[in-house]
Design an enzyme around this catalytic site. Structure first.
Site: not given
Ligand code: 4NP
Length: 157
Positions: A10, A13, A15-17, A127
């Protein structure tokens, strides 16, 4: 026996992955396939290298009996294409970033994770980072479905 190696990717790294990592690992463990299938996750950004998953991600996963607290963020790198048979992106942006890293001779599967899902509405895992609390449960719903489809696919190939 040759191991099958799966990398979920994702943006952050956190939340989703990591959710896909923990859910798929449990599915693999419960199926007695821990020696045959290797599971990992990474982000296309390097924003959260070395940090555990978001606390909201950890809590939502724990409510369904998945433990993610041991995971640490890392960035996806070109060498991942030498290691992983499946590199599965959570959304189209992640997939575009990975396409740029992909060596021309990569023989594995690079694609959208939800292509392995049985639900047909969503092609991308939304997201949840800036959204509402329920977004984390929705991520779990989509991830559980696609993980089941992915394991079925790997077992039959
Ligand atoms: P992820 O979500 O891609 O599912 O881990 C996010 C986590 C952090 C951020 C964006 C999306 N960020 O902007 O820090």
């Amino acid at each position: 026996m040759k191991k099958t190696k799966v990398l979920f990717v994702c943006l952050g790294n956190i939340c989703r992955s990591p959710t896909a990592d923990g859910v798929f690992q449990k599915l693999v463990d419960d199926a007695g396939l821990s020696e045959a299938i290797v599971v990992d996750s990474a982000g296309t950004s390097g924003w959260h290298i070395g940090t555990p998953p978001d606390s909201r991600t950890i809590e939502a996963a724990e409510s369904r009996n998945y433990q993610l607290g041991h995971l640490r963020g890392r960035k996806a790198i070109a060498e991942d294409f030498e290691v992983f048979d499946y590199i599965l992106a959570m959304d189209e942006d992640n997939l575009s970033a990975l396409e740029k890293l992909k060596p021309v001779d990569y023989a594995g599967h690079l694609g959208l994770f939800l292509d392995f899902g049985r639900q047909s509405t969503y092609r991308e895992v939304p997201d949840p980072y800036y959204g509402e609390a329920n977004g984390f449960n929705f991520v779990l719903d989509l991830v559980e479905d696609a993980c089941a489809g992915l394991l079925k696919h790997i077992r039959s190939s």
